[in-house]
Design a protein around this motif. Sequence first.
Motif, mmCIF file in Angstrom:
data_model
loop_
_atom_site.group_PDB
_atom_site.id
_atom_site.type_symbol
_atom_site.label_atom_id
_atom_site.label_comp_id
_atom_site.label_asym_id
_atom_site.label_seq_id
_atom_site.Cartn_x
_atom_site.Cartn_y
_atom_site.Cartn_z
ATOM 1 N N THR A 1 -72.683 -18.863 -67.879
ATOM 2 C CA THR A 1 -72.713 -19.264 -66.473
ATOM 3 C C THR A 1 -71.384 -18.973 -65.795
ATOM 4 N N SER A 2 -70.275 -19.287 -66.475
ATOM 5 C CA SER A 2 -68.960 -19.036 -65.885
ATOM 6 C C SER A 2 -68.678 -17.537 -65.779
ATOM 7 N N GLN B 1 -70.711 -16.274 -62.702
ATOM 8 C CA GLN B 1 -70.625 -17.066 -61.491
ATOM 9 C C GLN B 1 -70.194 -16.156 -60.347
#
Length: 359
Positions: free
Chosen positions: A269-270, A273
């Motif tokens: 996710t990071s 992002q």
Amino acid sequence: MDGEDGSLCGILGLCVNHLESGSTFPVLMITYRKFCSPQDMLSLVFDRKNKMESRFSVGMCEAFNNQTFPFPKVMVLIVFLRRWYRDVFSDFVNPIMITQLGHLRSVLEEAEPKFARHLQFEQWRIPVPPTMMHQVDPISYDISLQDISASDLIQELTIWQQHLYQQIPIPEFVGCHWLIDASKCPHISEVFFLSKRIKLWVTKTILDESNVNILSYFLDCIKESMRLNNWECVYQMYLGFSHPEVKALIQTHFKEIDSSRRQAWTDVTSLFQVENSPFGRYRRVSHNFNPPVLPILGSHLEDLEFVNLSQPDYKENGFINLKKCRVEAGVIEEIRSLQSIHHDLNTMPHIRAWLQNHM
């Protein structure tokens, strides 16, 4: 070098005259299709040959063979053609190109047989390593997703994706045709199609089962994709998880997922992002990946789109914008480098058959 004649003939001259020491050759071979066809380029080479002396004494040819005499100018053109043939063999699949090369060889054979034998272009091509693609037995195997480990599934997907990625020829990366006319880049379209299948399949499978076990399974798939540096698969599975209903399911079951899988999801996710681009952080860390790597094709295509939209192909004086060509060629050279190194994995026909029938 940008100060030299920036016409196509001038750039060709730079390539021929500085073939061994210059950096213009790979730039020209990658980007020239924006300015002319392969047949037009070969015609320019022929025109240049016609302006040179094509007869050499036997002693000069023997000296060339023994590498004790500088290349005759016409021989430099032969070396140019040989590099072109090896680096971009797909240009020479066209029968017109083969006919033109054959004509050149016949002319040289008549003028100087010892010289012409260096134009045995059938022997120029460097053997291409196997792409690990195998025909799949059409038999329907009696297995389900529960019978396939996440590791085996990702290894088979990696072999499949890798084959498609390695088959994309240089011309499809030039000119951003995937934005305008997908029929001009069928191999890129095939990669896109498989990637979309992966994303939709992940979303549908998770929503059909809607439990922590299926979430854990696909998080294991993401972990295995990261281990294999299959970032195209990581990204498509991330997109599959990004469906609103799947996100809600993750929030509901997040505490039931073990810590290593939760960490994998946090890391992915990071990584994706959104900043200015969903590939911003990915680009910064991708240079640290150890090959073999299956990159996110969309990231490289986005780079090429930016180069093409931010700078014109020609300068105000009508000369080719070599600076733009060099930047574009740099991106494509990176793609070629990644295409040349493949995973050493063994295919599993029963898993491939299952994927083709269910994904």
